[in-house]
Design a protein around this motif. Structure first.
Motif, short mmCIF file in Angstrom:
data_model
loop_
_atom_site.label_atom_id
_atom_site.label_comp_id
_atom_site.label_asym_id
_atom_site.label_seq_id
_atom_site.Cartn_x
_atom_site.Cartn_y
_atom_site.Cartn_z
N VAL A 100 12.68 9.19 -24.14
CA VAL A 100 12.32 10.60 -24.29
C VAL A 100 13.55 11.47 -24.51
O VAL A 100 13.52 12.46 -25.25
CB VAL A 100 11.54 11.08 -23.05
N GLU A 101 14.68 11.09 -23.88
CA GLU A 101 15.90 11.89 -23.99
C GLU A 101 16.42 11.94 -25.43
O GLU A 101 17.17 12.85 -25.79
CB GLU A 101 16.99 11.33 -23.07
N MET A 102 16.04 10.98 -26.27
CA MET A 102 16.54 10.93 -27.64
C MET A 102 15.63 11.68 -28.62
O MET A 102 15.93 11.74 -29.81
CB MET A 102 16.69 9.47 -28.08
N LEU A 103 14.53 12.24 -28.14
CA LEU A 103 13.63 12.98 -29.02
C LEU A 103 14.26 14.28 -29.48
O LEU A 103 15.02 14.91 -28.75
CB LEU A 103 12.33 13.31 -28.28
N PRO A 116 14.58 8.83 -35.37
CA PRO A 116 13.79 7.72 -34.83
C PRO A 116 14.46 6.38 -35.07
O PRO A 116 15.13 6.17 -36.08
CB PRO A 116 12.47 7.83 -35.60
N SER A 117 14.27 5.46 -34.14
CA SER A 117 14.83 4.12 -34.26
C SER A 117 13.84 3.13 -34.87
O SER A 117 14.21 2.06 -35.32
CB SER A 117 15.27 3.61 -32.88
N LYS A 118 12.55 3.49 -34.85
CA LYS A 118 11.49 2.64 -35.42
C LYS A 118 10.76 3.44 -36.48
O LYS A 118 10.30 4.56 -36.23
CB LYS A 118 10.51 2.19 -34.34
N ILE A 119 10.64 2.84 -37.67
CA ILE A 119 10.00 3.52 -38.80
C ILE A 119 9.11 2.51 -39.51
O ILE A 119 9.55 1.40 -39.86
CB ILE A 119 11.03 4.08 -39.80
N ASP A 120 7.85 2.87 -39.73
CA ASP A 120 6.94 2.00 -40.47
C ASP A 120 5.96 2.87 -41.25
O ASP A 120 5.78 4.05 -40.95
CB ASP A 120 6.18 1.08 -39.51
N CYS A 121 5.34 2.28 -42.26
CA CYS A 121 4.41 3.03 -43.11
C CYS A 121 3.27 2.12 -43.51
O CYS A 121 3.47 0.92 -43.77
CB CYS A 121 5.14 3.56 -44.36
N HIS A 122 2.06 2.67 -43.54
CA HIS A 122 0.88 1.87 -43.91
C HIS A 122 0.04 2.66 -44.90
O HIS A 122 -0.11 3.88 -44.79
CB HIS A 122 0.05 1.53 -42.68
N ARG A 123 -0.53 1.93 -45.88
CA ARG A 123 -1.41 2.55 -46.86
C ARG A 123 -2.83 2.01 -46.67
O ARG A 123 -3.05 0.80 -46.70
CB ARG A 123 -0.93 2.24 -48.29
N TRP A 124 -3.77 2.92 -46.46
CA TRP A 124 -5.19 2.57 -46.46
C TRP A 124 -5.77 2.98 -47.81
O TRP A 124 -5.74 4.15 -48.16
CB TRP A 124 -5.94 3.33 -45.36
N ARG A 125 -6.33 2.05 -48.54
CA ARG A 125 -6.93 2.40 -49.82
C ARG A 125 -8.32 3.00 -49.66
O ARG A 125 -8.78 3.75 -50.51
CB ARG A 125 -7.00 1.17 -50.74
#
Length: 417
Positions: A264-267, A348-357
């Motif tokens: 939380v401290e890194m937000l 952020p240290s974690k990054i992801d992306c998702h595509r829903w068609r």
């Protein structure tokens, strides 16, 4: 960092909660053998209501001669729709978690409200009384975004979430099925490749096959609950009498960006409420982003590492639905940085992306006729049904309503026979 996927589910668990709304009018000596294509919520709810209706019609424990048997075929490795992705920090064993499908659902009808009540009683489903704000990113990168309080969601018009993960309710539904088998990683071939067998009562049985030609068995009823783009392919050249109607509802894609921080401290200050009011959900304006959800502040999420889910704006994503996912991720990340105003030290240290068609059903509010729900599509001769939330309003409650309508359609035909 560990990626977790859902295990296979064996479905012979204890039956609960008689459904008072639907009765399956079938012969007590023989029960239909039913195939459901798709283990999303519509498929799971259809199996649930079929079991309850058959047991209610029997009014006694099932025996071997009259045993209802439902088989669900699912091409992925888990039950779907209320999708959750999570990662584990190998150092602390704590999780980041993102609801990258539906964030919540509502229950507006009395029937659906009664249906979900047992899971509200256990706490598996809970209302989310989120603090909601409007957020406008600053034009100048040196300035913080403008955040204004919008509303607080309440229990009168509740938005419900599943705990501890959004997938928990789907798994609970699957676990409670007594007479249903779910076959994961099984892709059903188009029904044009099926075989049918006529019976003395002028109805047909259907043999299904997988994508490499292996027989999946013979069935009295086949219920397709996949998105309509996939349903078109499954029913193409099959002789399905309602095939033309499948393409009437328009499905919309969705991009979801998932961000995580180590603590939380890194937000950034925007997320620890030092730059404005306390908030859980932000409606974003003047951006390619639509909404931002703070996952670790949801009910029963106290153990999570800081996790943020962001949805892209609908009109923008329609223009970029086929773009390279890495390019999309970079664009969404840049927009998120402007909205949340992080620096190099608070990135952020974690990054992801998702595509829903096939994420949502688009309703044409200017065309009243187009707004009318399509309803389940029944081919009575073949005993095939095409269903899904897209046959209704495109929401979670529509999954239940279409499942209920499917059971009623089967009940009517079985009673006639």
């Amino acid at each position: 960092m560990t990626d977790h996927s859902s295990p296979s589910i064996s479905n012979h668990a204890k039956q609960t909660n008689n459904d008072k709304q639907t009765t399956l009018n079938t012969d007590l000596n023989t029960a239909p053998k039913i195939a459901i294509i798709g283990a999303g919520l519509t498929g799971l709810l259809t199996a649930t209501l079929l079991e309850r209706a058959f047991i209610k019609r029997q009014n006694k424990p099932l025996n071997n001669a009259s045993m209802l048997h439902v088989t669900i075929f699912e091409k992925s490795r888990s039950v779907g729709r209320l999708a959750t992705r999570y990662r584990t920090d190998s150092r602390t064993n704590q999780n980041w978690q993102w609801a990258f499908g539906a964030q919540f659902f509502t229950a507006k009808s009395d029937s659906f409200s009664q249906f979900i009540q047992p899971w509200l009683n256990t706490g598996l489903l809970q209302p989310w009384c989120a603090e909601v704000v409007n957020l406008t990113p600053a034009n100048n990168t040196d300035q913080s975004p403008n955040i204004q309080k919008k509303e607080q969601w309440d229990t009168t018009h509740a938005r419900y979430i599943s705990t501890p993960k959004m997938t928990s309710w789907g798994r609970a539904l699957a676990d409670e099925l007594q007479h249903t088998t779910i076959n994961f990683k099984t892709r059903v071939a188009p029904l044009s490749q099926t075989q049918t067998e006529s019976r003395q009562d002028n109805t047909n049985k259907t043999e299904l096959f997988d994508e490499v030609g292996n027989s999946l068995g013979w069935f009295d009823w086949v219920i397709c609950t996949v998105p309509n783009g996939q349903a078109v392919e499954l029913m193409a050249d099959s002789g399905f009498t309602e095939h033309a109607k499948i393409t009437e509802p328009k499905m919309q894609a969705c991009y979801t960006l998932m961000l995580g921080w180590d603590n939380v401290e890194m937000l950034p200050k925007t997320l620890i409420n030092q730059a404005g009011p306390v908030w859980d959900v932000a409606y974003v304006s003047h951006s390619i982003l639509d909404r931002i959800f703070v996952e670790h502040q949801k009910p029963a999420r106290d153990e999570l590492l800081p996790s943020i889910t962001i949805h892209a704006r609908n009109d923008w994503l329609e223009e970029h639905v086929d773009d390279d996912i890495e390019i999309i991720k970079a664009q969404l990340l840049a927009a998120a940085q402007r909205a949340l105003h992080w620096s190099a030290d608070t990135a952020p240290s974690k990054i992801d992306c998702h595509r829903w068609r096939y994420a949502a059903t688009v309703m044409d509010t200017k065309n009243k006729q187009a707004c009318d729900p399509l309803g389940v599509l029944l081919d009575q001769t073949h005993q095939w049904i095409v269903s899904g939330d897209w046959c209704g309003q495109g929401n979670i409650e529509s999954c239940y309503q279409m499942a209920k309508d499917t059971v009623q359609a089967i009940s009517k035909v079985e009673w006639i026979k």
